[in-house]
Design an enzyme around this catalytic site. Structure first.
Site, PDB file in Angstrom:
ATOM      1  N   HIS A 138      54.848  26.332  48.950  1.00 53.95           N
ATOM      2  CA  HIS A 138      55.724  25.929  47.716  1.00 53.95           C
ATOM      3  C   HIS A 138      55.372  24.523  47.297  1.00 53.95           C
ATOM      4  CE1 HIS A 138      59.509  25.857  45.236  1.00 53.95           C
ATOM      5  NE2 HIS A 138      59.473  24.485  45.503  1.00 53.95           N
ATOM      6  N   GLU A 139      55.578  23.503  48.417  1.00 57.74           N
ATOM      7  CA  GLU A 139      55.468  22.065  48.304  1.00 57.74           C
ATOM      8  C   GLU A 139      54.255  21.881  47.962  1.00 57.74           C
ATOM      9  OE1 GLU A 139      58.001  20.526  47.630  1.00 57.74           O
ATOM     10  OE2 GLU A 139      59.395  21.854  48.553  1.00 57.74           O
ATOM     11  N   HIS A 157      53.392  22.026  44.431  1.00 60.99           N
ATOM     12  CA  HIS A 157      53.939  20.785  43.337  1.00 60.99           C
ATOM     13  C   HIS A 157      52.819  19.682  43.391  1.00 60.99           C
ATOM     14  CE1 HIS A 157      57.891  21.855  42.263  1.00 60.99           C
ATOM     15  NE2 HIS A 157      58.419  21.951  43.614  1.00 60.99           N
ATOM     16  N   HIS A 177      50.237  20.278  41.234  1.00 61.07           N
ATOM     17  CA  HIS A 177      50.510  19.839  39.787  1.00 61.07           C
ATOM     18  C   HIS A 177      50.319  18.523  39.798  1.00 61.07           C
ATOM     19  CE1 HIS A 177      53.912  20.733  36.500  1.00 61.07           C
ATOM     20  NE2 HIS A 177      52.787  20.243  35.980  1.00 61.07           N
TER      21      HIS A 177
END
Length: 770
Positions: free
Chosen positions: A481-482, A485, A488
């Site tokens: 998940h991290e 980010h 991104h």
């Protein structure tokens, strides 16, 4: 933290924020930064920013896009650079010195940005351009920046009269200080609890859990052969999962639930009252009926009705599913406690028992295949497979010995950015996991891309003895998940700083999308390798993971949705009156919606860091909203027949990840997917949809007409309404300002905090997946 706690003979004149950083890849010089550098740097940064703004506002030339909007966007560079480092360190490695600095700095920063956003001369020039924007011959990106800049000023109070502006400034200053106090109280609560147990009391716990507790006891100078358990998740969750001592489970879980609610110097209930009183008044000043209405107006959802429609639609089937799960757990419970009543602190223990019984699968059996180093290799493998990027360890300044760093190389081996990892809990570190920037991607005055410096921060189980850090499935998923980010941020290629951010309910799309690959069989076979034997995870075990993927989903969805609903409810207050937060929560969740006592909301108000010092006020629904997007986006890969289709990945990078906020989130999504999101994929992933698979071409071709919200309020597993997201409900709204994506957050610039949250310059980035 070595960089802010070590003593040095350096003078203030050598403040590292006062000059360019002569460091590899432009990373912060952590080896030179000390706590006392921050306030002088922030003060100088504010002074320089004031001068830049005054030059724009007092310019006698006719306003143009260049001398107003571009100049405003480029202003405040030194201050922004200092704030990023300060905000990230205050979350990752807080010290008493930094805590004191926060209390001084945050009100100053809030006042600084208020001066800018309420400057009548500056706003007049911005408004003049906005009013004649159709005649300015701007391209789409320039027009987007102009419109976002104007909207930022308006939402910050630029249209108010002098009296209301003055009161708004006072509110923002008070909110900034309240956020710091809330976070510091919670940090103290997390650190002060300890439960010291004897060897007999630890009997039955997995050996690595016992050894971790003994190591903590040795650190704290406790008796030999005793163990210490704390409220940090790597200690708390294993104890709740494996301890057969119900009394001890109750003791530690109640301590966790009552953080900030003990009637002492760390009690947060009055601060919560202050937040709601001030935020409600702020919303009224700005013309909104509630603070939730103010927040959501700037997001993809647009209205609180759309948010409630989504959450209530998930709540009903999730709670029913959780009740069914409870009935199964109670059967096991009755065998152990015939006359007792199943309680919330029993859930983890009996859920693990039931999982072993139904799937022959338990966490202790899995963890040897999920060493931290291997899971990190797994995310590297996935990023390379999808995007062609690679990761090379580098030696750069770090702020703690636990931290490691990698240079990220693009497919053509050009420099893309630097990625830090900070994995383990310690005192001074906030709970949860998050991802943020130490250096933002920008373009310099010569038009060259400034590569970002990104950091992933977690609270995973530390290595014990000769064993490496062994992750749970949830921790492994958190790293994926991290990392989403981080991609991104790393892929950002945005010209203007004011267009770097996306809406809050869009920001979790890249992170949650990455989770879809975490336990894919091909990806698992790449990284799930037994740390002792070197054996790849067997197919039988992969099959068990896949079969159990919906296990306990009712519980997890209910506790998360409960927190999102309680967040919306408390921020939907239209007229403030003093209240008891605990009673308010009980009325909102138990009395109104029927939350069963065996499940607590994922966050209770006194420790709900996301919404009080973390930038997600009236925004905890973001995760659920973005899940509709991420599950539908993953369908693009499923429909192609190749989950690693590089053409689709390149499309996602180019049309979504690289663009920042150059368009509204819905436009970015449509550009990638070619259609509106279909919520059936999200419902299916949670076990709340029994209709056709959305990947089926016929089903996709026959998608029903859009509905007014993402999920109908009456949705149930058998009859969940299918359909796309409403273009009306998801119309293009001005993006959320810089969330450290808490798990999902990046630290906020105080300028944006004054506009969006007024809770301080840094989000205390905790993208918190606690």
């Amino acid at each position: 933290m070595a960089c802010v706690s070590c003593k040095s003979e350096k003078t203030e004149g050598e403040n590292p924020f006062f000059s360019a950083w002569e460091t590899p890849y432009g990373v912060p010089p952590f080896d030179k930064i000390r706590a006392e550098h921050f306030l002088p740097a922030l003060e100088r940064g504010m002074s320089l920013h004031d001068a830049e703004i005054d030059a724009i506002a007092s310019n006698n030339d006719d306003p143009t896009f260049g001398n107003v909007i571009e100049a405003y966007d480029a202003a405040g560079g030194m201050l922004a650079r200092t704030e990023l480092v300060f905000g990230m360190l205050c979350a990752a490695e807080n010290t008493p010195e930094l805590q004191a600095l926060q209390e001084r700095a945050m009100p100053l920063l809030a006042a600084h940005y208020d001066r800018i956003l309420l400057d009548e001369r500056l706003f007049a020039r911005v408004k003049e351009l906005y009013d004649r924007r159709g005649a300015l011959d701007l391209d789409d990106v320039q027009l987007r920046l102009l419109e976002k800049t104007y909207r930022r000023f308006v939402r910050a109070g630029a249209l108010l009269d002098a009296g209301r502006k003055a009161r708004l400034k006072e509110i923002n200053g008070e909110l900034a200080l309240a956020a710091v106090k809330f976070g510091n109280n919670l940090l103290a609560e997390n650190n002060r609890f300890e439960m010291e147990l004897t060897a007999d009391e630890m009997a039955g716990l997995p050996s690595d859990v016992q050894e971790l507790a003994r190591e903590k006891a040795r650190e704290r100078g406790k008796k030999k052969d005793t163990g210490i358990f704390t409220l940090h998740k790597p200690s708390l969750i294993p104890f709740l999962t494996y301890s057969s001592d119900r009394g001890l489970r109750e003791r530690i879980y109640k301590a966790y639930l009552n953080r900030g609610n003990n009637g002492d110097e760390y009690d947060n209930k009055q601060l919560i009252n202050d937040f709601i009183r001030l935020r409600t008044e702020k919303a009224h000043l700005l013309g909104y009926p509630s603070y939730a209405a103010y927040v959501v107006d700037d997001e993809m959802a647009g209205t609180t009705d759309a948010v409630y429609e989504l959450l209530e639609g998930v709540w009903t089937p999730a709670l029913e599913r959780a009740k069914g799960e409870l009935s199964e757990l109670e059967e096991l419970f009755r065998k152990d406690v015939p006359e007792g009543e199943f309680a919330s602190w029993d859930w983890w223990y009996y859920a693990e028992k039931l999982r072993r019984q139904k799937y022959s699968l338990d966490e202790a059996m899995l963890r040897p295949y999920f060493s931290l180093e291997n899971v990190r290799s797994g995310v590297f493998f996935l990023a390379n497979r999808l995007y062609g990027i690679t990761f090379r360890p580098v030696i750069v300044p770090v702020y703690h010995p636990d931290v490691t760093a990698y240079e990220v190389l693009d497919a053509d081996e050009t420099h893309l950015g630097v990625l830090y990892f900070d994995f383990f809990p310690r005192e001074g570190k906030s709970q949860g996991a998050w991802c943020g920037n130490y250096v933002e991607q920008t373009y310099d005055a010569e038009g060259r891309r400034v590569a970002p410096v990104v950091s992933i921060v977690c609270n995973f189980t530390r290595p014990v003895g000769s064993s490496p850090s062994l992750l749970t499935l949830d921790e492994a998923e958190t790293l994926f998940h991290e990392f989403g980010h981080a991609l991104h941020f790393l892929f950002h290629d945005v010209k203007y700083r004011g267009l770097s951010e996306v809406e809050g309910d869009f920001v979790e799309l890249p992170s949650q999308l990455m989770e879809n690959w975490a336990f894919d069989p091909e990806v698992l076979r790449q990284y799930a390798v037994h740390y002792r034997t070197g054996d790849v995870i067997p197919q039988a075990m992969i099959d068990k993971i896949r079969r159990s993927e919906l296990f306990n989903q009712g519980f997890m969805t209910t506790e998360q949705t409960a927190a999102a609903l309680s967040d919306m409810d408390i921020h939907s207050v239209r007229e403030y009156e003093p209240f008891d937060p605990v009673a308010f929560e009980r009325q909102a969740l138990t009395e109104k919606r029927g939350l069963i006592p065996q499940i607590e909301p994922r966050y209770r108000y006194p420790y709900f860091s996301h919404i009080f010092d973390g930038g997600y006020s009236a925004g905890y629904y973001f995760y659920t909203w973005a899940e509709v997007l991420d599950k539908d986006a993953f369908e693009a890969f499923r429909e192609s027949g190749d989950l690693f289709d590089r053409r689709i990945a390149a499309d996602f990078r180019r049309k979504v990840l690289a663009r920042g906020g150059e368009q509204d989130g819905m436009s970015l999504y449509r550009a990638f997917r070619g259609k509106d999101p279909d919520k059936r994929a999200m419902l299916r992933s949670r076990g709340l949809w029994n209709g056709p698979d959305p990947a089926d071409s016929l089903a996709a071709a026959e998608s029903p007409a859009p509905v007014s919200g993402m999920v109908p309020a009456a949705a149930v597993p058998e009859h969940a309404d299918a359909g796309t997201l409403s273009p009306a409900a998801l119309s293009g709204k001005t993006p959320l300002k810089a969330a450290a994506v808490r798990t999902g957050a990046q630290p906020l610039r105080a300028e944006e905090a004054a506009d969006k949250r007024a809770d301080g310059a840094a989000e205390s980035p905790r993208t918190v997946r606690e």
